[in-house]
Design a protein around this motif. Structure first.
Motif, PDB file in Angstrom:
ATOM      1  N   UNK A  58      24.640  37.256   2.884  1.00  0.00           N
ATOM      2  CA  UNK A  58      23.262  36.899   3.228  1.00  0.00           C
ATOM      3  C   UNK A  58      23.245  35.389   3.416  1.00  0.00           C
ATOM      4  N   UNK A  59      22.614  34.958   4.498  1.00  0.00           N
ATOM      5  CA  UNK A  59      22.483  33.535   4.797  1.00  0.00           C
ATOM      6  C   UNK A  59      21.014  33.150   4.786  1.00  0.00           C
ATOM      7  N   UNK A  60      20.752  31.945   4.323  1.00  0.00           N
ATOM      8  CA  UNK A  60      19.410  31.370   4.384  1.00  0.00           C
ATOM      9  C   UNK A  60      19.573  29.911   4.781  1.00  0.00           C
ATOM     10  N   UNK A  61      18.841  29.489   5.761  1.00  0.00           N
ATOM     11  CA  UNK A  61      18.910  28.113   6.247  1.00  0.00           C
ATOM     12  C   UNK A  61      20.346  27.716   6.591  1.00  0.00           C
ATOM     13  N   UNK A  62      21.099  28.653   7.181  1.00  0.00           N
ATOM     14  CA  UNK A  62      22.457  28.364   7.606  1.00  0.00           C
ATOM     15  C   UNK A  62      23.495  28.313   6.509  1.00  0.00           C
TER      16      UNK A  62
END
Length: 153
Positions: A58-62
């Motif tokens: 899972x990625x958030x803000x790259x």
């Protein structure tokens, strides 16, 4: 809740970054340095394991903020790992990634997903509908046991 979380297959080139995330996540629960070193070999991610383990991030803000694996073949697969970066624990990332992994399992024809839970993660898995089905020995710490959980799809 974190917004704009993207779930995607992990890349073999990310193995070192993912290992660091796993170690931070495990250490978050206050385990001693000695305990963490004893777990290091089991928790280290190798590039050649990424694809066979259906490793997903899972990625958030790259930035990669969680990683999970789904191992085995139908009718039963194992959620071999699910680790969330400490600064995103409690923000819905683990739930989102687990739901994705269960859908991945369902799509592969899996009927039951099992996992061996760290005691600190048991409330999360129980809240997600997993049921305790037994006890298994730790893969890293002789004499330590973990509760095994199952989820019927």
């Amino acid at each position: 809740m974190l917004s704009d979380v993207t779930v995607r297959p992990a890349r073999p080139a990310e193995a070192e970054v993912l290992t660091e995330l796993v170690m931070r996540s495990k250490a978050h629960w206050g385990y001693s340095e000695e305990f963490m070193e004893r777990c290091r070999a089991e928790l280290t991610i190798h590039a050649d394991e990424v694809v066979p383990a259906r490793m997903t991030v899972a990625e958030a803000a790259g930035r990669v903020v969680a990683v999970a694996t789904l191992e085995g073949e139908p009718p039963e697969a194992e959620l071999g790992s699910l680790f969330v970066d400490p600064d995103t624990i409690g923000k819905g990332v683990g739930r989102r990634l687990l739901q994705h992994m269960l859908e991945l399992a369902r799509g592969a024809g899996v009927r039951t997903v099992v996992l061996d839970a760290d005691p600190n993660a048991e409330p999360f898995y129980e809240a997600m509908g997993f049921v305790r089905v037994g006890v298994v020995p730790s893969g890293s710490i002789p004499g330590r046991t973990l509760n095994r959980y199952a989820f019927d799809l």
